[in-house]
Design an enzyme around this catalytic site. Sequence first.
Site, PDB file in Angstrom:
ATOM      1  N   HIS A 263      -3.771  -0.276  -8.672  1.00 19.32           N
ATOM      2  CA  HIS A 263      -3.206   0.010  -7.169  1.00 19.32           C
ATOM      3  C   HIS A 263      -3.810  -1.196  -6.257  1.00 19.32           C
ATOM      4  O   HIS A 263      -3.114  -1.573  -5.505  1.00 19.32           O
ATOM      5  CB  HIS A 263      -3.521   1.378  -6.651  1.00 19.32           C
ATOM      6  CG  HIS A 263      -3.224   2.427  -7.768  1.00 19.32           C
ATOM      7  ND1 HIS A 263      -2.116   2.367  -8.409  1.00 19.32           N
ATOM      8  CD2 HIS A 263      -3.721   3.781  -7.868  1.00 19.32           C
ATOM      9  CE1 HIS A 263      -1.938   3.755  -8.976  1.00 19.32           C
ATOM     10  NE2 HIS A 263      -2.943   4.471  -8.628  1.00 19.32           N
ATOM     11  N   ARG A 365      -9.677  11.146   2.725  1.00 15.68           N
ATOM     12  CA  ARG A 365      -8.613  10.627   2.037  1.00 15.68           C
ATOM     13  C   ARG A 365      -8.233   9.653   2.615  1.00 15.68           C
ATOM     14  O   ARG A 365      -7.687   9.679   4.068  1.00 15.68           O
ATOM     15  CB  ARG A 365      -7.457  11.885   1.680  1.00 15.68           C
ATOM     16  CG  ARG A 365      -6.400  11.410   1.146  1.00 15.68           C
ATOM     17  CD  ARG A 365      -5.471  12.553   0.983  1.00 15.68           C
ATOM     18  NE  ARG A 365      -4.148  11.987   0.356  1.00 15.68           N
ATOM     19  CZ  ARG A 365      -3.052  12.091   0.900  1.00 15.68           C
ATOM     20  NH1 ARG A 365      -3.083  12.230   1.859  1.00 15.68           N
ATOM     21  NH2 ARG A 365      -2.033  11.525   0.339  1.00 15.68           N
ATOM     22  N   TRP A 509      -9.959   5.092  14.815  1.00 17.96           N
ATOM     23  CA  TRP A 509      -8.544   5.000  15.311  1.00 17.96           C
ATOM     24  C   TRP A 509      -8.097   6.416  15.726  1.00 17.96           C
ATOM     25  O   TRP A 509      -8.514   7.531  15.103  1.00 17.96           O
ATOM     26  CB  TRP A 509      -7.649   4.415  14.120  1.00 17.96           C
ATOM     27  CG  TRP A 509      -6.078   4.503  14.608  1.00 17.96           C
ATOM     28  CD1 TRP A 509      -5.429   3.744  15.593  1.00 17.96           C
ATOM     29  CD2 TRP A 509      -5.190   5.310  14.050  1.00 17.96           C
ATOM     30  NE1 TRP A 509      -4.142   4.180  15.717  1.00 17.96           N
ATOM     31  CE2 TRP A 509      -4.062   5.269  14.645  1.00 17.96           C
ATOM     32  CE3 TRP A 509      -5.332   6.509  13.083  1.00 17.96           C
ATOM     33  CZ2 TRP A 509      -2.741   5.682  14.300  1.00 17.96           C
ATOM     34  CZ3 TRP A 509      -3.874   7.150  12.832  1.00 17.96           C
ATOM     35  CH2 TRP A 509      -2.615   6.968  13.601  1.00 17.96           C
TER      36      TRP A 509
END
Length: 515
Positions: A263, A365, A509
């Site tokens: 990945h 996550r 953020w």
Amino acid sequence: MAEQVALSRTQVCGILREELYQGDAFHQADTHIFIIMGASGDLAKKKIYPTIWWLFRDGLLPEDTFIVGYARSRLTVDDIRKQSEPFFKATPEERPKLEEFFARNSYVAGQYDDPASYKHLNSHMNALHQGMQANRLFYLALPPTVYEAVTKNIQETCMSQTGWNRIIVEKPFGRDLQSSNQLSNHISSLFREDQIYRIDHYLGKEMVQNLMVLRFANRIFGPIWNRDNIACVILTFKEPFGTEGRGGYFDEFGIIRDVMQNHLLQMLCLVAMEKPASTDSDDVRDEKVKVLKCISEVETSNVVLGQYVGNPNGEGEATNGYLDDPTVPRGSTTATFAAAVLYVENERWDGVPFILRCGKALNERKAEVRLQFRDVAGDIFHQQCKRNELVIRVQPNEAVYTKMMTKKPGMFFNPEESELDLTYGNRYKNVKLPDAYERLILDVFCGSQMHFVRSDELREAWRIFTPLLHKIDQEKPQPIPYVYGSRGPTEADELMKRVGFQYEGTYKWVNPHKL
């Protein structure tokens, strides 16, 4: 800003159908047979059957498509339905469509190494289209240990004689360079490269695919996408849960084989590659291979390995460490966290660290690509400025944003961190796009291999990591313990700092559309 018109799922699927049917490679009128090898397994019931159902429900499959399950277990379509339907998320209104779907399903029981079983499977498939042209897609939802027998029998007995044949292979594609080459050589001796689809579901993620458009369709990024402006690149994959009773499988492979070598390395290629000649599959994959060839083998001095331990202040699963999982071998030294630094040794990226980090049982996550830019030359703000960053958030809450400095409201020139927000989910509010597996399976129907791994890509990826993996397997170094729910070992932060990443810890953020 112009008002965004929310599209219903029906409208979105209509647009997707129009795109698919206009393509030369999508043979809408042909019969297609989708064969799930390993239909009784977890992957089939949790991912493949639900994905095929969603595509069928939304009218995205060719009309004359049949689904055939194959496994050793003596099952019926009703058994398959009981196992997989809980993962379909079907509504009461969709019941008639669901009945149509299962009417197109069938199941054949047989051994994986028995030629007679495959003759029976082939006869069953021939009866579905009675001599008319038919294309066959074989999805190998199986452990790699049976790949050789299964692919040999498929090639000898089950290939369509009136249409095309394609085979989807799930990772892991081997354990190291030698085993991967052995598997690749075997499959390549049976099928052409244009028939082989090595699936890495991360390449089906919307934001991973968006990387190419961001880079090559925006003039502003071209001049700054290089070592003169970028200090480092961080590729992150974090999961907030541990193995939770499934550690037996994970322990065999570990976090590097499970996530980093595939990945994260694929995302690195999309960040680092040169502009391809076109968006054709082989043009894109040619450029990815060039990047991989510029990366040396991982040095152990640039690697941190960790293993989570229980959090005494946690709740439920968080109180358990990796070694508390009853399916994990006692005293296992398998890493559940890894950070590694790679360097792309070419003119564009020479000296820029690419930091790959991934782990289980972490604080959140998250999967993202973060490009941290160099400090502004000639500082006039008394070291109050932080580095700019471009962040491509893959999951959750798909987003693209730039961390930048702006003037704090007031009388003086006091810089503060803010963001230029390009939040994907807000721009495309209520648009239901296919998920990664849906998109990739549609790609196979269309014959597009751009988002699948080619054999030379696979070979180079294993070349980079195999010496490190062999050293870990042989020496079994003790991984650094980190608490369930933490950011991971502090040694990983120290490694990132050592190679040039500046973590300020002062900025988080915030989605401005949820304030």
